[in-house]
Design a protein around this motif. Structure first.
Motif, PDB file in Angstrom:
ATOM      1  N   ALA A 701     -23.578 -14.644  17.718  1.00  0.00           N
ATOM      2  CA  ALA A 701     -22.586 -14.577  18.631  1.00  0.00           C
ATOM      3  C   ALA A 701     -21.811 -16.211  19.418  1.00  0.00           C
ATOM      4  CB  ALA A 701     -22.780 -13.950  20.323  1.00  0.00           C
ATOM      5  N   SER A 702     -22.725 -17.636  19.392  1.00  0.00           N
ATOM      6  CA  SER A 702     -22.457 -18.620  19.259  1.00  0.00           C
ATOM      7  C   SER A 702     -21.773 -19.332  18.386  1.00  0.00           C
ATOM      8  CB  SER A 702     -24.072 -19.549  20.052  1.00  0.00           C
ATOM      9  OG  SER A 702     -24.482 -18.994  20.960  1.00  0.00           O
ATOM     10  N   PHE A 703     -21.978 -18.575  17.452  1.00  0.00           N
ATOM     11  CA  PHE A 703     -21.540 -19.563  15.817  1.00  0.00           C
ATOM     12  C   PHE A 703     -20.234 -18.814  15.401  1.00  0.00           C
ATOM     13  CE2 PHE A 703     -25.442 -21.151  15.675  1.00  0.00           C
ATOM     14  CZ  PHE A 703     -25.275 -22.792  15.335  1.00  0.00           C
ATOM     15  N   THR A 704     -20.080 -18.238  16.052  1.00  0.00           N
ATOM     16  CA  THR A 704     -19.107 -16.528  15.548  1.00  0.00           C
ATOM     17  C   THR A 704     -18.339 -16.294  16.230  1.00  0.00           C
ATOM     18  OG1 THR A 704     -20.124 -14.749  15.718  1.00  0.00           O
ATOM     19  CG2 THR A 704     -20.524 -15.509  13.603  1.00  0.00           C
ATOM     20  N   SER A 705     -17.898 -16.892  17.953  1.00  0.00           N
ATOM     21  CA  SER A 705     -17.152 -16.588  19.063  1.00  0.00           C
ATOM     22  C   SER A 705     -15.872 -17.294  18.577  1.00  0.00           C
ATOM     23  CB  SER A 705     -17.860 -16.793  20.286  1.00  0.00           C
ATOM     24  OG  SER A 705     -19.248 -15.932  20.078  1.00  0.00           O
ATOM     25  N   TRP A 706     -15.623 -18.030  17.965  1.00  0.00           N
ATOM     26  CA  TRP A 706     -14.016 -18.909  18.040  1.00  0.00           C
ATOM     27  C   TRP A 706     -12.984 -18.304  17.100  1.00  0.00           C
ATOM     28  CZ3 TRP A 706     -12.554 -19.857  12.801  1.00  0.00           C
ATOM     29  CH2 TRP A 706     -13.552 -20.416  12.144  1.00  0.00           C
ATOM     30  N   LEU A 707     -13.836 -17.370  16.335  1.00  0.00           N
ATOM     31  CA  LEU A 707     -12.882 -16.320  15.435  1.00  0.00           C
ATOM     32  C   LEU A 707     -12.238 -15.621  16.150  1.00  0.00           C
ATOM     33  CD1 LEU A 707     -15.911 -15.143  13.014  1.00  0.00           C
ATOM     34  CD2 LEU A 707     -13.721 -16.909  12.415  1.00  0.00           C
ATOM     35  N   PRO A 708     -11.134 -15.903  15.868  1.00  0.00           N
ATOM     36  CA  PRO A 708      -9.616 -15.049  16.373  1.00  0.00           C
ATOM     37  C   PRO A 708     -10.114 -13.452  16.622  1.00  0.00           C
ATOM     38  CG  PRO A 708      -8.821 -15.362  14.609  1.00  0.00           C
ATOM     39  CD  PRO A 708      -9.627 -15.935  13.826  1.00  0.00           C
ATOM     40  N   ILE A 709     -10.415 -12.652  15.826  1.00  0.00           N
ATOM     41  CA  ILE A 709     -11.243 -11.423  15.845  1.00  0.00           C
ATOM     42  C   ILE A 709     -12.405 -11.026  16.347  1.00  0.00           C
ATOM     43  CG2 ILE A 709      -9.932 -11.200  14.263  1.00  0.00           C
ATOM     44  CD1 ILE A 709     -12.507 -11.185  12.761  1.00  0.00           C
ATOM     45  N   ALA A 710     -13.012 -12.216  17.119  1.00  0.00           N
ATOM     46  CA  ALA A 710     -14.319 -11.815  17.532  1.00  0.00           C
ATOM     47  C   ALA A 710     -14.047 -11.352  18.336  1.00  0.00           C
ATOM     48  CB  ALA A 710     -15.322 -13.581  17.347  1.00  0.00           C
ATOM     49  N   PRO A 711     -15.425 -10.732  19.615  1.00  0.00           N
ATOM     50  CA  PRO A 711     -14.869 -10.123  20.171  1.00  0.00           C
ATOM     51  C   PRO A 711     -15.287 -11.004  22.112  1.00  0.00           C
ATOM     52  CG  PRO A 711     -17.212  -9.382  20.070  1.00  0.00           C
ATOM     53  CD  PRO A 711     -16.499  -9.670  19.175  1.00  0.00           C
ATOM     54  N   SER A 712     -14.740 -10.323  22.902  1.00  0.00           N
ATOM     55  CA  SER A 712     -14.915 -11.690  23.725  1.00  0.00           C
ATOM     56  C   SER A 712     -15.153 -10.421  25.474  1.00  0.00           C
ATOM     57  CB  SER A 712     -13.910 -12.535  24.184  1.00  0.00           C
ATOM     58  OG  SER A 712     -12.941 -12.454  24.068  1.00  0.00           O
ATOM     59  N   ASP A 713     -15.854 -11.719  26.482  1.00  0.00           N
ATOM     60  CA  ASP A 713     -15.210 -11.095  27.697  1.00  0.00           C
ATOM     61  C   ASP A 713     -14.899 -10.239  27.754  1.00  0.00           C
ATOM     62  OD1 ASP A 713     -18.257 -11.969  28.835  1.00  0.00           O
ATOM     63  OD2 ASP A 713     -17.632 -13.721  29.312  1.00  0.00           O
ATOM     64  N   GLU A 714     -13.513 -10.665  27.713  1.00  0.00           N
ATOM     65  CA  GLU A 714     -11.743 -10.011  27.880  1.00  0.00           C
ATOM     66  C   GLU A 714     -11.315 -10.359  26.780  1.00  0.00           C
ATOM     67  OE1 GLU A 714     -11.145  -8.422  32.592  1.00  0.00           O
ATOM     68  OE2 GLU A 714     -10.831 -10.389  31.998  1.00  0.00           O
ATOM     69  N   TYR A 715     -10.400  -9.794  25.755  1.00  0.00           N
ATOM     70  CA  TYR A 715     -10.299  -9.525  24.964  1.00  0.00           C
ATOM     71  C   TYR A 715      -8.350  -9.150  24.630  1.00  0.00           C
ATOM     72  CZ  TYR A 715      -8.954 -10.052  19.531  1.00  0.00           C
ATOM     73  OH  TYR A 715      -8.889 -10.660  18.476  1.00  0.00           O
ATOM     74  N   GLU A 716      -7.674 -10.049  24.508  1.00  0.00           N
ATOM     75  CA  GLU A 716      -6.202  -9.297  25.043  1.00  0.00           C
ATOM     76  C   GLU A 716      -5.532  -9.353  23.358  1.00  0.00           C
ATOM     77  OE1 GLU A 716      -2.321 -10.605  28.246  1.00  0.00           O
ATOM     78  OE2 GLU A 716      -4.783 -10.615  28.406  1.00  0.00           O
ATOM     79  N   ILE A 717      -4.860  -8.238  23.058  1.00  0.00           N
ATOM     80  CA  ILE A 717      -3.971  -8.394  21.927  1.00  0.00           C
ATOM     81  C   ILE A 717      -2.410  -8.486  21.906  1.00  0.00           C
ATOM     82  CG2 ILE A 717      -4.474  -6.114  21.051  1.00  0.00           C
ATOM     83  CD1 ILE A 717      -3.520  -7.388  18.017  1.00  0.00           C
ATOM     84  N   SER A 718      -1.090  -8.824  21.974  1.00  0.00           N
ATOM     85  CA  SER A 718       0.171  -8.269  22.226  1.00  0.00           C
ATOM     86  C   SER A 718       0.923  -9.358  21.103  1.00  0.00           C
ATOM     87  CB  SER A 718      -0.135 -10.199  23.495  1.00  0.00           C
ATOM     88  OG  SER A 718       0.084 -10.906  23.774  1.00  0.00           O
ATOM     89  N   PHE A 719       1.895  -8.534  21.406  1.00  0.00           N
ATOM     90  CA  PHE A 719       3.220  -9.298  20.783  1.00  0.00           C
ATOM     91  C   PHE A 719       4.332  -9.008  21.131  1.00  0.00           C
ATOM     92  CE2 PHE A 719       2.928  -4.838  20.951  1.00  0.00           C
ATOM     93  CZ  PHE A 719       4.698  -3.872  20.600  1.00  0.00           C
ATOM     94  N   ARG A 720       5.257  -9.407  20.369  1.00  0.00           N
ATOM     95  CA  ARG A 720       7.116  -9.780  20.492  1.00  0.00           C
ATOM     96  C   ARG A 720       7.796  -9.844  19.804  1.00  0.00           C
ATOM     97  NH1 ARG A 720       9.619 -14.684  24.358  1.00  0.00           N
ATOM     98  NH2 ARG A 720      11.416 -14.526  23.259  1.00  0.00           N
ATOM     99  N   PHE A 721       8.699  -8.472  19.552  1.00  0.00           N
ATOM    100  CA  PHE A 721       9.991  -8.402  18.715  1.00  0.00           C
ATOM    101  C   PHE A 721      10.571  -8.392  19.018  1.00  0.00           C
ATOM    102  CE2 PHE A 721      12.554  -5.694  17.040  1.00  0.00           C
ATOM    103  CZ  PHE A 721      12.956  -6.029  15.613  1.00  0.00           C
ATOM    104  N   ARG A 722      12.081  -9.063  18.457  1.00  0.00           N
ATOM    105  CA  ARG A 722      12.763  -9.864  18.831  1.00  0.00           C
ATOM    106  C   ARG A 722      14.352 -10.133  17.873  1.00  0.00           C
ATOM    107  NH1 ARG A 722      15.898 -11.541  23.985  1.00  0.00           N
ATOM    108  NH2 ARG A 722      17.223 -13.515  23.077  1.00  0.00           N
ATOM    109  N   TYR A 723      15.348  -9.437  17.725  1.00  0.00           N
ATOM    110  CA  TYR A 723      16.619  -8.711  17.101  1.00  0.00           C
ATOM    111  C   TYR A 723      18.182  -9.743  17.643  1.00  0.00           C
ATOM    112  CZ  TYR A 723      20.292  -6.912  15.025  1.00  0.00           C
ATOM    113  OH  TYR A 723      21.377  -6.822  14.279  1.00  0.00           O
TER     114      TYR A 723
END
Length: 818
Positions: A701-723
């Motif tokens: 975990a120490s060496f892979t936590s920097w990956l954007p898909i690695a789990p964290s204490d709290e993990y949030e994914i968000s998106f924004r679509f604009r037209y």
């Protein structure tokens, strides 16, 4: 050094040394929204736990031993509407501050709303308003680093391009938006500002310092003046009074640090410094345009007494960039541009709770803005040949005072005054320029270079890089100019307003604002009316109408010289009618229609030459236009691990063509017609799972936590679509004889760009440790790499290129709290 490497270093070095902590503290203050007085006895409860506290005589509360993580906090008190705030983070090794203002209510019996709503009401606002807090900003795919761009997810709020965060509201124009921070007017809260506009490529405001933002997309109350379209009122939090804390951050706005803590038991400080980092990266790529800037922000809070307080605020930036040989619509009609600027605001704000029924707020601020522009050509010998050089300095000394007094629970009176002293200077030099007649040939040894017809040029010479172009003679000469202008623009205004709750379900606000500009020797009066009618406990209708004035901006008056004194205020009349429905405590649905008419807009007088080309003269109050539309907005606040919003607007924004006696309208530059925005996010609390706690302690975990898909204490994914629909534009005519482009006089904005479509994704990770917290985000803009047109770049040889807005643009940021 990129974000991935920084995150890897932080996590690799720190994770093995730190252990998770059992919990921390949430503290804050609860006040009356109308009188600003503290509320003793309010109950503050953390939803989903048995934790809570009651406020003391000073309205303060402290909840201890809160496990690290995010929570919803609810506040209840008799005589006030219950209020909830979502996504409050309990941080390890530091206290979390939560301040809330409760709205008084006279509802009783069956009208009482027991549940706590997540939507905080904004005082004196009936329509077109949004209030956001810090956590909403940080969770937004754009707001994480730019609060101005975040507002573009609202209906009828658009931007000219990805490259600037300027907001255009309900058919308005750049420069029609007021930015206020802790009662101080900030003319340019951005880096690389442009006179007459309020936006830029990068905001200067540190999002970590923001407590709350109230954004009025039109129909704002009488205490705000000299702007037509919108108001962004930012409240800056105070520094911690319990401990000294430090944050180190790295994101799109640069890398830097912030510091806060107590000075004395009655005072605190908050300060940040940030520097751009792109120059370290771009220099390695060989590109010429390298932005360099510094940002500074600070706040000192001091309690003179339990009822008196003083704030000292500072916001400043220093910018520099050289754009050489890059085709861009931002280059101010020049081949190459050297740009330097600095903008500073220093102000003191005094707050006095002189009575249980009211308060006084007064501020004195000094704004200083300096812009140094060098437009130049590079000669064949490689020499720097300036054809324009301008140094402008804008200063403003602004005094503001506002008083609010609530005579009865249903009747409130407020009034205020504002004065501005603005000494401005402008030193400029235009070098002489010649209008030349050109001849064309493919081989001068056979055929000399001679003038040719339009048909021959487009058939044989357009785009031919081997063609020989020779200047034959000079047709006209534009004389050089070197001048220095200095003027002082003094102005002032007063306002007054009454707010009357006629019944338990009906509220009426009547206000007016009078302004006088000593330089123009003109005055105006703008009435404002808001009416809200509660139909059911969760449905109400809102009506707002008013007149909004604005004076011509300083640079325009400077350029016009004494002729500028003939100008007057321009204004907009606006009516907005809306319905608001809250089906649940965390969901709000609004539907609004608006009509906005513009009058006396400063426009250059236009006339046409024999070749159907427009020529421009001095400015006059001859512009007019209109904007009408419908707006639909659905928002779900963060609860049950997700949040989202959807907005749709259809509007028509048109300008009155001043060249015709009959009313002839044309689409305005920002007439996008249909605009759609969809924002959403979901949070996963991995910290609640046993397997994650074991995983977190591993070396892997120490060496892979920097990956954007690695789990964290709290993990949030968000998106924004604009037209948005295609942007209107006016095709230009190329005169090959003089090798220049001109505006076609047949009609304005007869064509449109392709529609704008953009999809962004942001991944946000939070790690909690005993002695520090780490927040990392990854933001991918324009995920599908769509070619969104920005504007045309018109080349000297008669060809034109399309300049694109941001392509796929991955960015990231890291914040280390300790």
């Amino acid at each position: 050094m990129n974000k991935s490497i920084l995150t890897l270093i932080f996590l690799t070095l720190c994770t093995p040394l730190l252990q998770a902590s059992p919990g921390e503290t949430i503290e804050g203050m609860i006040i009356d929204r109308d009188t600003q007085h503290p509320l003793p006895g309010a109950n503050v409860i953390i939803e989903g736990t048995h934790l809570g506290a009651a406020t003391n005589v000073d309205g303060r509360f402290t909840i201890q031993n809160v496990p690290a993580g995010s929570y919803s906090v609810k506040v209840h008190m008799i005589g006030y509407k219950s209020q909830a705030r979502a996504n409050i983070h309990a941080l390890l090794n530091r206290a979390t501050t939560l301040n809330m203002a409760l709205e008084p209510t006279t509802l009783s019996g069956s009208d009482v709303i027991v549940t706590a709503g997540y939507f905080e009401s904004v005082k004196d606002a009936a329509t077109s308003v949004r209030s956001v807090d810090f956590e909403e900003i940080r969770s937004d795919p754009v707001g994480a680093y730019d609060i101005l761009s975040m507002m573009q997810s609202l209906p009828s709020v658009v931007s000219g391009a990805d490259q600037t965060n300027e907001i255009i509201v309900r058919g308005g124009s750049p420069g029609e938006n007021l930015f206020v921070m802790d009662h101080l007017d900030i003319p340019y809260p951005v880096h690389y500002p442009e006179q007459g506009a309020g936006g830029g490529p990068v905001t200067m405001v540190n999002t970590d310092f923001i407590e709350k933002i109230d954004f009025f997309a039109g129909s704002f109350p009488a205490r705000y003046g000299d702007k037509l379209s919108s108001v962004m009122d930012v409240s800056v939090r105070e520094g911690s009074r319990e401990s000294r804390e430090t944050k180190v951050s790295f994101d799109m706005a640069g890398f830097g640090a912030s510091f806060e803590g107590p000075i004395t038991p009655n005072s605190s400080y908050l300060f940040s410094i940030k520097r751009s980092f792109l120059d370290f990266i771009i220099q390695q790529s060989g590109l010429m345009a390298i932005p360099k800037y510094w940002t500074f922000q600070g706040k000192v809070a001091y309690d003179l007494s339990p009822k008196e307080k003083i704030y000292l605020n500072y916001l400043g930036g220093i910018d520099a960039i050289d754009i050489v040989g890059e085709d861009s619509p931002q280059q101010r009609n020049a081949e190459n541009v050297g740009y330097k600027s600095q903008q500073h605001t220093l102000g003191i704000t005094y707050k006095n709770l002189f009575s249980k029924q009211g308060y006084v707020l007064a501020s004195l601020a000094q704004n200083f803005v300096e812009m140094d522009i060098d437009a130049f050509r590079v000669t064949d010998e490689g020499e720097h040949d300036s054809f324009y050089r301008g140094l402008s300095i804008e200063k403003e000394l602004i005094f503001k005072a506002d008083m609010v007094y609530k005579f009865t629970p249903s009747f409130e009176f407020s009034a205020g005054v504002k004065t501005i002293r603005a000494p401005n200077t402008w030193d400029y030099a235009w070098h002489s320029d010649e209008l030349k007649l050109y001849g064309y040939s493919h081989d001068t040894t056979l055929v000399p270079a001679l003038p040719i017809s339009v048909d021959e040029f487009y058939a044989h010479y357009l785009g031919d890089t081997t063609a020989i172009v020779v200047p034959l003679r000079t047709l006209d000469t534009i004389e050089s100019a070197d001048s220095s202008i200095a003027h002082t623009y003094n102005s002032g205004g007063i306002h007054a307003q009454i707010r009357w709750k006629a019944t338990q379900l009906t509220e009426l606000t009547l206000g007016g604002r009078a302004e006088y500009n000593a330089y123009l020797e003109r005055s105006n009066f703008s009435p404002r009316i808001n009416l809200s009618q509660q139909l059911f406990h969760n449905v109400k209708t809102n009506l707002a109408l008013g007149r909004y004035f604005q004076a011509p901006f300083y640079a325009l008056l400077m350029a016009e010289g004494d002729i500028g004194r003939e100008l007057d205020f321009y204004y907009a009349d606006q009516v907005a009618l809306g319905v608001e429905y809250l089906p649940r405590e965390d969901v709000r649905i609004t539907l609004e229609v608006f009509n906005k008419s513009f009058h006396d807009m400063p426009r250059q007088e236009v006339f046409s030459d024999t070749a159907n080309r427009d020529s421009l003269s001095h400015y006059a109050n001859i512009g007019a236009g209109r904007s009408r539309g419908l707006e639909f907005f659905v928002q779900k606040k963060f609860s049950h691990n997700w949040y989202g919003s959807f907005s749709y607007s259809h509007s028509v924004s048109e300008g009155l063509d001043p060249r015709y006696e009959e009313e002839t309208y044309y689409p305005w530059d920002y007439d996008y017609r249909d605009v759609v925005s969809l924002v959403g996010g979901y949070k996963i609390r991995y910290m609640d799972y046993d397997w994650y706690q074991n995983y977190k302690e591993t070396l892997f975990a120490s060496f892979t936590s920097w990956l954007p898909i690695a789990p964290s204490d709290e993990y949030e994914i968000s998106f924004r679509f604009r037209y948005s629909g295609g942007k209107p534009f006016t095709p230009k005519i190329y005169d090959h004889n003089v090798r220049r482009w001109y505006v076609n006089t047949d009609a304005y904005n007869t064509e449109r760009m392709e529609e704008y479509i953009r999809f962004d994704i942001m991944l946000l990770q939070r790690f909690y440790y005993e002695k520090m917290n780490l927040v990392a985000f990854w933001d991918i803009m324009n995920v599908f790499n769509r070619d969104n047109p920005w504007d045309y770049v018109y080349n000297e040889d008669g060809t034109k290129d399309i300049a694109l807005q941001f392509k796929t643009f991955p960015i990231g940021g890291v914040t280390l709290e300790f």
